[in-house]
Design an enzyme around this catalytic site. Structure first.
Site, PDB file in Angstrom:
ATOM      1  N   SER A 124       0.841  -1.198   0.000  1.00 45.40           N
ATOM      2  CA  SER A 124       0.000   0.000   0.000  1.00 45.40           C
ATOM      3  C   SER A 124       0.880   1.253   0.000  1.00 45.40           C
ATOM      4  CB  SER A 124      -0.966  -0.048   1.191  1.00 45.40           C
ATOM      5  OG  SER A 124      -1.992   0.917   1.064  1.00 45.40           O
ATOM      6  N   HIS A 159      -3.997  -1.834  -4.327  1.00 48.13           N
ATOM      7  CA  HIS A 159      -5.414  -2.192  -4.116  1.00 48.13           C
ATOM      8  C   HIS A 159      -6.237  -1.964  -5.381  1.00 48.13           C
ATOM      9  CE1 HIS A 159      -4.113  -2.220   0.020  1.00 48.13           C
ATOM     10  NE2 HIS A 159      -3.959  -0.909   0.043  1.00 48.13           N
TER      11      HIS A 159
END
Length: 233
Positions: A124, A159
């Site tokens: 992330s 993501h």
């Protein structure tokens, strides 16, 4: 040889440990020193404990470098980071992460470690930070952040498949030139880069993908799936 890895998973999201084992397998030492930087989460204690629980049982030497309650002077900070075989950066707020690193000079030390052969990786925000730019929710709504360390040319979108709006927003940012062409990482996939070039793409799931995203030359953007090796197969 300088290497970094973008992770779409790991100890914080997955139970099988496949992506973390894959990272350790690319370390320069058979029993690597692995330092976790939880800066993007504000050094969240639960996140730190989860890392330690996951890596204490592996054949490595795990440690954690907190910056919100920093105890090391500049010389000691440099010694710690340059001694690592792997620097593993956690998720959270990409913009805050970069700001804190720059205040403490960690960005310069990570460049030095990277040039010296330390494997840099993260999930992330910990994937976003290495590129020239990234797709992020650091400011609330999804947007572009053309402000990374630039160790990896182009941009990163984490993501890509799991958060609503990610795919369309990232493609739009690339299409209009707000972000350069880059890499979209779905949850479960990972990519290793050597000297800025893709060296290997893997996945812990047959459904997770890595994409190369670029402009199509006509005001839009295209995704090109990258073949991935299935871990554990």
């Amino acid at each position: 040889m300088s290497r970094l890895a973008l992770l779409g998973g790991g100890f914080s999201t997955d139970e099988d440990g496949l992506l973390d084992d894959w990272v350790l397998g690319h370390a320069r030492s058979p029993r690597p020193k692995v330092c976790f930087l939880p800066t993007a989460s504000g050094d969240a204690p639960a996140y730190v404990e989860r890392f330690l629980d996951a890596f204490r049982v592996r054949d490595c030497e795990p440690s954690v470098l907190p910056l919100f309650r920093r105890e090391l002077d500049d010389a000691a900070l440099r010694d710690v980071l340059l001694a690592q075989d792997v620097v593993y950066v956690g998720g959270g707020n990409t913009a805050n992460l970069l700001a804190v690193w720059r205040v403490h000079g960690v960005d310069r030390l990570l460049r030095e470690a990277y040039a010296g052969g330390t494997l840099l990786c993260g999930i992330s925000a910990g994937a976003n930070c290495w590129a020239k730019g990234s797709h992020t929710d650091s400011f609330g709504p999804l947007t572009h952040l053309p402000d990374g360390l630039g160790l990896l040319p182009g941009s990163v979108c984490p993501h890509h498949d799991s958060e609503p709006g990610r795919r369309s927003s990232y493609r739009a940012a690339v299409a209009r030139g707000a972000l350069p062409a880059g890499w979209a990482v779905e949850d479960g996939a990972a990519a290793l880069f050597t000297d800025g070039r893709l060296a290997e793409a893997v996945t812990r799931s047959p459904y997770a993908r890595l994409y190369r995203v670029r402009t199509d030359g006509e005001g839009g953007a295209v995704e090109e799936p990258v073949p991935c090796r299935l871990l554990g197969a």
